[in-house]
Design an enzyme around this catalytic site. Structure first.
Site, short mmCIF file in Angstrom:
data_model
loop_
_atom_site.label_atom_id
_atom_site.label_comp_id
_atom_site.label_asym_id
_atom_site.label_seq_id
_atom_site.Cartn_x
_atom_site.Cartn_y
_atom_site.Cartn_z
N GLU A 98 -10.06 -24.68 -9.09
CA GLU A 98 -8.82 -25.42 -9.29
C GLU A 98 -8.81 -26.77 -8.59
O GLU A 98 -8.22 -27.73 -9.10
CB GLU A 98 -7.63 -24.58 -8.79
N SER A 103 17.38 30.63 13.52
CA SER A 103 16.73 31.14 14.75
C SER A 103 15.71 30.19 15.34
O SER A 103 14.97 30.58 16.25
CB SER A 103 16.05 32.48 14.44
#
Length: 777
Positions: free
Chosen positions: A75, A334
C-alpha cells in the site's frame, strides 16, 4: 518581506487547523467494542458499539510483523519518509487515470486512507485535495507510528468488522500477532475492497487479491520465494461471521463492573470453557423443564476462575437463560457442614472419630430429620459428615454456637443471608440461610489452601487477597474425611475415577428439592455445581448426589490431563495433625489400663494432640458401690458389712435402643440390693414402647374404593417407664406428643418398613422396627 509572508502563512495554517480540527478516533466515545477475552487473549464475548461495529483495541507491538510488512509494501512503501502524500504515487495515479480514462489506482498513502476514514469525502478531484489536506494535518500532529496505529484500529474489513484485530478474530479465529504469510497478505489487501474480497463470502476473488500481494512481496524481495510459494498453496477459507459467545454471563458481569475498560483479560481457560459448555448442552436434556444449572472451576493455586457457566442455556427464556445462577442467593442445604466439623475440631469439641448421637432431639422445639429418614444411633464424626446426617450436625452447632459459626464464616469471606432478624439459629447448618455458588467455591477452596479462602479472581490482573477461614490442620482433616466419601452408585462404573481418587466432595439439597449442590476439591482445582429452578419451585427426585454430583465428577474428568491428583499426590499432611487409637464409649485414647472400658477401637485424626472425650451428662466411667456378697448395687446411705467399688463405662443414654444388649445399662449396672432399697439416684427406668414388637411383620388388608388403596388398621402406641412426657417419631419425622399412660394411634398408609422412636424429657429413647406387608382381598 519573505519572512512576513511565511509568518502570515504559518498563522493561517494554525488558524485553519484550529477551525477545522481532526476527528480523531480516540476522541470518539466508545470507539472500540468491549471485548472480554480468555487467558490466552481469545475473545469470549464482544459487545459492539452503538452502531454494531466490532473494533478490538490492539497495539502495534501486538500485530504480526508479517502483516505490517505486507501492508506497507503493497500500500505505501515510502510511508516512513513521505509527509503524508507521496507525490510520485499521485503523479502515477493521475497519468493512469488520463490514459485509461478512469481511476486505476488512487495513489493514496496510509496517511491519506486514515484521513478519508476520519473525514469521508467524494472521490472527485476536490475530494482528493481535501483528503490530502487532512493527511498533511495528520502528519503535522502525529508520529508515523501513531498514524499507523489509527489505521490498525479503524481500517474497514467488511460489514461491521473494523480494525485488523477484529478481522483476524472474525475471519481467521486467531489474534493478529499470530498471522502467517498468507493470512497477513489477505488482511493487507482486504480493506481495498472490503465487500468484494471478503473471504467468507467471496473466497475466489479474495485468493486472487491475496496472491497479488504475495507476488509483490516476492518481487520486492521482502519475502523469500519458498515463503511465498508455500503461502500461495493455502486455500482462502473463513468461517461465517459469528460473534463469540462463551461465558456470556461472566462477560456481561465484567463489562458492567469495569465500565471504562474496552479490553478485559479474564482468567478463563477458553478450551475448557468451550468443552464444558458443549457438554452441558447435552447434559441439560436430562433435567426437567424450567430448570437450569451453574458451574465454576477454580484453580486453587491462585483462585483464578478457569471455567464459568451461569446458566444451562444462555438466552432460553424457559430455562431463565439470562439469570446468572453463579451469583444467585440460594439455600446451601448441607454444604456448610464441613466448615462446622472443622471448627469443632479446632475448638476441641470433637476429633475425626468422636462418638456422636444420631437420635431425636428431646424437649426441643427444633426437630429436624435426616434426608433419608430414620435415625442411626451411635455414629462417628467422620460417618456423620460423610453421610451428611442432620441431627449430629445440629447438636455440634449447638455446642459451637450459631453466632460464632456464622461470624467465622463471614470472617473467611462467606457471608450468609439470614432471614428474619438476621440472628443465626440451629437451622443455619441445614440450609436455613442464603449464599451463592461463588461464595461456596471460595470457601471450599480453603480445604486445599491450608485453611485460607480468597475472593475469586476473574481477571488476570486481579490481586490475590487471602483470608483466614480454617486452621490448616482442621482443613486437612475435613478434606481427608470427604476425600474418602463413597461415591453415588451411578459413579461406581467410572473406571477413570479410580485412577484419580483424591477428590474431596460434598453434596447438599435444600428443603423441598429446590437446590442440588455438589462441590469437589482436589489439590489443583475446586469444582462447584448447582442445579435447580431459579423461581425456587421444587424438583422432586433431584438432589445433590443424584443430579449435581455426576456433573461435578464429569467436569473433573474433562480437566487437562495430568491436572487431577493421583493417590500419591494427596494434600500434604500438616505437622499439627497426627493419628491416635481412641475408644468408645469414652472417646479417650486407648491405654492398656483402660482396656475394660474400651468397647470399640477407632483410629482418629487429631489436631495438636487434643483428644476430646465423648459428650455425656455425668461422670464416665461411673463408680458405683456394690455389696461384697450379693454384688447388688447399694446407695451411699446404706450400711453394709462389706462393700466394694465397681467402675463401668456407659454409653450415652439416648443411644440405648441402637446398642448391643451387652452395651446397655441394664446389662452393665447391677440392680439395687433389695435389702437396701434406698435410691442412689441412678435411674434405669428407660422408656419402653408398648403396642408393637421389635422386628415384627404385619400383614394388613387393603380395600379398594374408587380405584384407591385404603389401609384400614392402625397401631395403638404406648410407653412404660421413662420420665415426663414423650415425643414420637415415625421414620425420622416428628408425629405425636403424649403424656404418661397415654397412647397414640398411628395409621399405616402404605406397606414398607417403619422405624418408631419415642423420646422422654431426659432424652432417653426406645425404638421399634416393624414391617407392614400388603395382603390384597
Amino acid at each position: 518581506m519573505a519572512g512576513s509572508s511565511i509568518a502570515i502563512l504559518v498563522a493561517a495554517l494554525f488558524t485553519l487547523d484550529a477551525l477545522f480540527p481532526l476527528k480523531l478516533p480516540h476522541h470518539q466515545a466508545n470507539l472500540f467494542a468491549r471485548v472480554v477475552t480468555d487467558s490466552q487473549g481469545m475473545p469470549l464475548r464482544v459487545f459492539p458499539d452503538a452502531q454494531g461495529v466490532w473494533r478490538y483495541p490492539i497495539s502495534l507491538d501486538r500485530v504480526s510483523p508479517l502483516y505490517v510488512q505486507a501492508l506497507l509494501s503493497y500500500e505505501d512503501r515510502h510511508f516512513w519518509i513521505h509527509p503524508g502524500v507521496n507525490p510520485f504515487s499521485m503523479l502515477r495515479a493521475v497519468g493512469q487515470a488520463l490514459w485509461h480514462q478512469k481511476y486505476v489506482s488512487g495513489g493514496s498513502t496510509i496517511t491519506m486512507q486514515v484521513a478519508r476514514l476520519l473525514h469521508p469525502n467524494t472521490r472527485s478531484i476536490r475530494g482528493k485535495l481535501y483528503q490530502m489536506t487532512r493527511a498533511f494535518q495528520l502528519e503535522w500532529h502525529f508520529t508515523k507510528k501513531e498514524i499507523l496505529q489509527m489505521y490498525l484500529d479503524i481500517a474497514p474489513f467488511g460489514g461491521t468488522i473494523e480494525g485488523v484485530q477484529a478481522a483476524s478474530y472474525a475471519y481467521l479465529n486467531k489474534p493478529a500477532v499470530e498471522l502467517t504469510h498468507a493470512e497477513a497478505a489477505l488482511l493487507a489487501v482486504l480493506p481495498q475492497s472490503p465487500t468484494r474480497f471478503r473471504p467468507d463470502r467471496n473466497p475466489q476473488p479474495a485468493q486472487i487479491a491475496r496472491n497479488k500481494v504475495l507476488q509483490r512481496m516476492l518481487t520486492l524481495g521482502v519475502w523469500q520465494q519458498k515463503e511465498v510459494r508455500d503461502a500461495m498453496q493455502e486455500t482462502v477459507y473463513a468461517n461465517q461471521l459469528q460473534a463469540p459467545n462463551r461465558a456470556p454471563l461472566l462477560a456481561r458481569s465484567l463489562v458492567k463492573k469495569y465500565k471504562n475498560s474496552a479490553l478485559l483479560h479474564s482468567t478463563i481457560d477458553g478450551d475448557l470453557q468451550r468443552s464444558l459448555e458443549d457438554y452441558i448442552s447435552r447434559y441439560r436434556n436430562l433435567l426437567p423443564k424450567h430448570s437450569t444449572l451453574a458451574l465454576l472451576v477454580v484453580d486453587n493455586k491462585d483462585v483464578s476462575v478457569r471455567a464459568y457457566v451461569g446458566t444451562a442455556e444462555f438466552g432460553n427464556q424457559e430455562r431463565f437463560g439470562y439469570l446468572d445462577m453463579v451469583q444467585a442467593q440460594r439455600s446451601p442445604g448441607s454444604t456448610l457442614k464441613p466448615f462446622l466439623y472443622a471448627m469443632g475440631i479446632e475448638q476441641g469439641l470433637i476429633h475425626s472419630q468422636s462418638l456422636l448421637s444420631d437420635v431425636p432431639r428431646a424437649g426441643l422445639s427444633y426437630r429436624p430429620s435426616n434426608f433419608s429418614g430414620g435415625f442411626n444411633g451411635p455414629v462417628s464424626a467422620t460417618e456423620a459428615l460423610r453421610r451428611s446426617l442432620n441431627l449430629p450436625a445440629v447438636d455440634l452447632l449447638e455446642q459451637l454456637g450459631p453466632n460464632y459459626f456464622a461470624g467465622r464464616l463471614q470472617q473467611g469471606g462467606l457471608n450468609l443471608s439470614i432471614p428474619g432478624n438476621g440472628q443465626a439459629g440451629l437451622a443455619l447448618i441445614l440450609g436455613g440461610a442464603g449464599t451463592s455458588l461463588q461464595q461456596l467455591v471460595e470457601a471450599y477452596s480453603a480445604l486445599a489452601r491450608k485453611g485460607q479462602s480468597a475472593q475469586l479472581r476473574f481477571r488476570q490482573n486481579d490481586p490475590l487477597k487471602p483470608r483466614y477461614l480454617l486452621d490448616p490442620g482442621s482443613a486437612w482433616i475435613v478434606w481427608k474425611i470427604l476425600r474418602d466419601t463413597p461415591r453415588p452408585d451411578r459413579l461406581h462404573t467410572f473406571q477413570s475415577m479410580q485412577s484419580h481418587p483424591a477428590i474431596a466432595w460434598k453434596t447438599g439439597t435444600s428443603y423441598g428439592f429446590r437446590d442440588s449442590w455438589s462441590i469437589g476439591v482436589s489439590q489443583r482445582y475446586t469444582v462447584g455445581v448447582w442445579v435447580g429452578r431459579p423461581d425456587a419451585t421444587p424438583m422432586p427426585g433431584h438432589y445433590g448426589g443424584e443430579t449435581a454430583a455426576p456433573l461435578m465428577f464429569d467436569v473433573f474428568e474433562q480437566l487437562q490431563p495430568g491436572s487431577l491428583m493421583t493417590a500419591e499426590e494427596e494434600l500434604p499432611k500438616p505437622d499439627s495433625v497426627s493419628q491416635a487409637v481412641i475408644c468408645w464409649p469414652l472417646g479417650t485414647e486407648y491405654k492398656r489400663a483402660d482396656a475394660p472400658f474400651c468397647d470399640e477401637k477407632h483410629i482418629a485424626w487429631i489436631l495438636d494432640q487434643t483428644i476430646p472425650r465423648t459428650v455425656m451428662q455425668g461422670q464416665n466411667p461411673l463408680t458405683i458401690r456394690l455389696d461384697a456378697h450379693s454384688e447388688k448395687r447399694i446407695a451411699g446411705g446404706c450400711s453394709s458389712a462389706e462393700t466394694k467399688p465397681m467402675r463401668v463405662a456407659l454409653w450415652p443414654a439416648q443411644l440405648e435402643p441402637w446398642l448391643d444388649y451387652q452395651q446397655r445399662r441394664h446389662y452393665r449396672i447391677p440392680a439395687l440390693d433389695p435389702h437396701c432399697p434406698q435410691n442412689d439416684g441412678l435411674s434405669l427406668a428407660l422408656p419402653n414402647i408398648t403396642g408393637v414388637e421389635d422386628g415384627s411383620r404385619r400383614q394388613v388388608s387393603f380395600t379398594r374404593s374408587s380405584g384407591k388403596h385404603q389401609l384400614m388398621p392402625a397401631a395403638d402406641l404406648g410407653v412404660s417407664g421413662g420420665a415426663g412426657e414423650f415425643n414420637w417419631y415415625i421414620n425420622g419425622h416428628y408425629h405425636y406428643h403424649s403424656k404418661a399412660n397415654q397412647t397414640v394411634r398411628h395409621p399405616f398408609k402404605k406397606s414398607g418398613r417403619y422405624e418408631i422412636v419415642v423420646v422422654d424429657e431426659q432424652g432417653q429413647t426406645d425404638r421399634r422396627s416393624i414391617t407392614i406387608e400388603e395382603r390384597q382381598r
